[in-house]
Design a protein around this motif. Structure first.
Motif, mmCIF file in Angstrom:
data_model
loop_
_atom_site.group_PDB
_atom_site.id
_atom_site.type_symbol
_atom_site.label_atom_id
_atom_site.label_comp_id
_atom_site.label_asym_id
_atom_site.label_seq_id
_atom_site.Cartn_x
_atom_site.Cartn_y
_atom_site.Cartn_z
ATOM 1 N N LEU A 172 0.845 -1.198 0.000
ATOM 2 C CA LEU A 172 0.000 0.000 0.000
ATOM 3 C C LEU A 172 0.881 1.248 0.000
ATOM 4 C CD1 LEU A 172 -2.463 -1.213 2.792
ATOM 5 C CD2 LEU A 172 -2.953 -1.153 0.336
ATOM 6 N N PRO A 173 1.689 1.435 -1.050
ATOM 7 C CA PRO A 173 2.667 2.533 -1.052
ATOM 8 C C PRO A 173 2.050 3.917 -0.886
ATOM 9 C CG PRO A 173 2.418 1.587 -3.262
ATOM 10 C CD PRO A 173 1.729 0.657 -2.311
ATOM 11 N N SER A 174 0.809 4.110 -1.327
ATOM 12 C CA SER A 174 0.176 5.427 -1.203
ATOM 13 C C SER A 174 -0.080 5.802 0.256
ATOM 14 C CB SER A 174 -1.139 5.456 -1.985
ATOM 15 O OG SER A 174 -2.049 4.504 -1.469
ATOM 16 N N LEU A 175 -0.038 4.812 1.144
ATOM 17 C CA LEU A 175 -0.282 5.073 2.565
ATOM 18 C C LEU A 175 1.010 5.245 3.358
ATOM 19 C CD1 LEU A 175 -3.171 2.554 3.383
ATOM 20 C CD2 LEU A 175 -3.334 4.976 2.798
ATOM 21 N N THR A 176 2.164 5.232 2.694
ATOM 22 C CA THR A 176 3.445 5.266 3.398
ATOM 23 C C THR A 176 3.592 6.497 4.287
ATOM 24 O OG1 THR A 176 4.524 3.998 1.647
ATOM 25 C CG2 THR A 176 5.942 5.251 3.132
ATOM 26 N N TYR A 177 3.360 7.677 3.697
ATOM 27 C CA TYR A 177 3.505 8.912 4.494
ATOM 28 C C TYR A 177 2.506 8.929 5.648
ATOM 29 C CZ TYR A 177 3.501 13.822 5.808
ATOM 30 O OH TYR A 177 3.572 14.990 6.528
ATOM 31 N N TRP A 178 1.258 8.578 5.351
ATOM 32 C CA TRP A 178 0.220 8.569 6.388
ATOM 33 C C TRP A 178 0.596 7.623 7.519
ATOM 34 C CZ3 TRP A 178 -3.136 4.632 8.051
ATOM 35 C CH2 TRP A 178 -4.194 5.070 8.870
ATOM 36 N N TRP A 179 1.068 6.425 7.171
ATOM 37 C CA TRP A 179 1.440 5.422 8.171
ATOM 38 C C TRP A 179 2.555 5.940 9.078
ATOM 39 C CZ3 TRP A 179 -0.035 0.385 9.481
ATOM 40 C CH2 TRP A 179 0.857 -0.308 10.291
ATOM 41 N N ASN A 180 3.564 6.529 8.469
ATOM 42 C CA ASN A 180 4.737 6.957 9.254
ATOM 43 C C ASN A 180 4.513 8.252 10.033
ATOM 44 O OD1 ASN A 180 6.753 4.920 8.752
ATOM 45 N ND2 ASN A 180 6.792 5.624 6.640
ATOM 46 N N THR A 181 3.359 8.902 9.836
ATOM 47 C CA THR A 181 3.066 10.109 10.603
ATOM 48 C C THR A 181 1.963 9.881 11.639
ATOM 49 O OG1 THR A 181 1.570 10.847 8.835
ATOM 50 C CG2 THR A 181 3.831 11.710 8.813
ATOM 51 N N ARG A 182 1.501 8.625 11.777
ATOM 52 C CA ARG A 182 0.500 8.315 12.805
ATOM 53 C C ARG A 182 1.228 7.806 14.048
ATOM 54 N NH1 ARG A 182 -2.872 11.398 10.788
ATOM 55 N NH2 ARG A 182 -1.037 11.916 9.599
ATOM 56 N N THR A 183 0.976 8.433 15.180
ATOM 57 C CA THR A 183 1.685 8.046 16.408
ATOM 58 C C THR A 183 1.221 6.706 16.963
ATOM 59 O OG1 THR A 183 0.083 9.320 17.720
ATOM 60 C CG2 THR A 183 2.122 10.437 17.053
ATOM 61 N N TRP A 184 0.034 6.258 16.565
ATOM 62 C CA TRP A 184 -0.455 4.997 17.118
ATOM 63 C C TRP A 184 -0.009 3.777 16.321
ATOM 64 C CZ3 TRP A 184 -3.817 8.843 15.304
ATOM 65 C CH2 TRP A 184 -4.413 8.599 14.062
ATOM 66 N N PHE A 185 0.678 3.994 15.185
ATOM 67 C CA PHE A 185 1.240 2.885 14.437
ATOM 68 C C PHE A 185 2.732 2.775 14.742
ATOM 69 C CE2 PHE A 185 -2.139 3.574 10.964
ATOM 70 C CZ PHE A 185 -2.956 2.627 11.543
ATOM 71 N N PRO A 186 3.269 1.566 14.708
ATOM 72 C CA PRO A 186 4.718 1.430 14.933
ATOM 73 C C PRO A 186 5.495 2.033 13.774
ATOM 74 C CG PRO A 186 3.778 -0.680 14.260
ATOM 75 C CD PRO A 186 2.620 0.267 14.493
ATOM 76 N N PRO A 187 6.370 3.009 14.032
ATOM 77 C CA PRO A 187 7.121 3.644 12.939
ATOM 78 C C PRO A 187 8.231 2.748 12.425
ATOM 79 C CG PRO A 187 7.901 4.458 15.031
ATOM 80 C CD PRO A 187 6.737 3.545 15.340
ATOM 81 N N HIS A 188 8.707 3.068 11.256
ATOM 82 C CA HIS A 188 9.875 2.388 10.698
ATOM 83 C C HIS A 188 11.025 2.520 11.691
ATOM 84 C CE1 HIS A 188 13.226 1.448 8.085
ATOM 85 N NE2 HIS A 188 12.394 1.099 7.127
ATOM 86 N N SER A 189 11.763 1.433 11.906
ATOM 87 C CA SER A 189 12.823 1.414 12.911
ATOM 88 C C SER A 189 13.870 2.489 12.679
ATOM 89 C CB SER A 189 13.498 0.039 12.928
ATOM 90 O OG SER A 189 12.553 -0.986 13.065
#
Length: 212
Positions: A172-189
């Motif tokens: 789901l590449p279109s969600l990459t920025y959204w995913w990495n800016t949500r505090t409740w999701f685990p961020p990229h290490s």
């Protein structure tokens, strides 16, 4: 905002009016035997040059090495490139080499995520290269030419949050920025600067690269 800040290193003006900031290391390029363009990694700038930082000045002098490191578009003192593509990154590198007078052929070294820029350089301007090297490159576990058993084995060793972020980027590449800016999701290490992603050997080397 960059225009409001003082520029501390030289910059070249690219074909589209953008500026690319760079820093030179090693022997003068006019007398160099090896002319290297170094591409920094994620969350980094031109000052973090692992070749210049780890090789002794005496060795660089003996081998006749010239290195130029540049801020990738949007990093440090280089202008951003909203229309950036893989090809434009390769052409930026070629233009840097030409404006600095590095000759018809030069070497490129990509460190970590900087390897992402080396691949299009190999694809679009291979005739300009004397050689290319990747140092600790970021890999794609879904590359078709990787043995599937090796990819699965290495992927299984990653942290759970790293696996999640990679899964999102791939599926789901279109969600990459959204995913990495949500505090409740685990961020990229790497984004989280987690030391857990490092091997025991790497942890011993951290002080070398973080010294004042």
């Amino acid at each position: 905002m960059l225009d409001c800040l003082p520029i501390t290193t030289p910059r070249i003006k690219l074909r589209d009016g953008r500026h690319l900031s760079y820093k030179e290391y090693g022997v003068p390029k006019e007398s160099a035997k090896y002319k290297i363009i170094f591409v920094h990694g994620f969350d980094s700038v031109k000052y973090y040059n692992v070749i210049a930082d780890t090789a002794s000045p005496a060795l660089i002098e003996e081998l006749g090495i010239y290195i130029v490191s540049f801020d990738r578009p949007g990093y440090g003192e280089s202008d951003s490139d909203p229309k950036r593509t893989l090809k434009s990154m390769a052409l930026d590198t070629e233009e840097l080499a030409d404006q600095l007078g590095l000759g018809s052929k030069f070497y490129v070294v990509g460190f970590s995520m900087g390897g992402q820029a080396v691949w299009p350089i190999l694809k679009y301007i291979p005739h300009r290269l004397a050689g290319a090297t990747l140092i600790a490159p970021v890999v794609n576990y879904w590359w078709p030419n990787f043995p599937s058993n090796l990819s699965s084995q290495e992927y299984s060793k990653q942290l759970v949050r790293y696996k999640w972020s990679l899964w999102v980027v791939h599926h789901l590449p279109s969600l990459t920025y959204w995913w990495n800016t949500r505090t409740w999701f685990p961020p990229h290490s790497v984004i989280a600067h987690s030391p857990d992603v490092l091997s025991p050997q790497d942890r011993k080397l951290v002080p070398v690269f973080t010294r004042e």
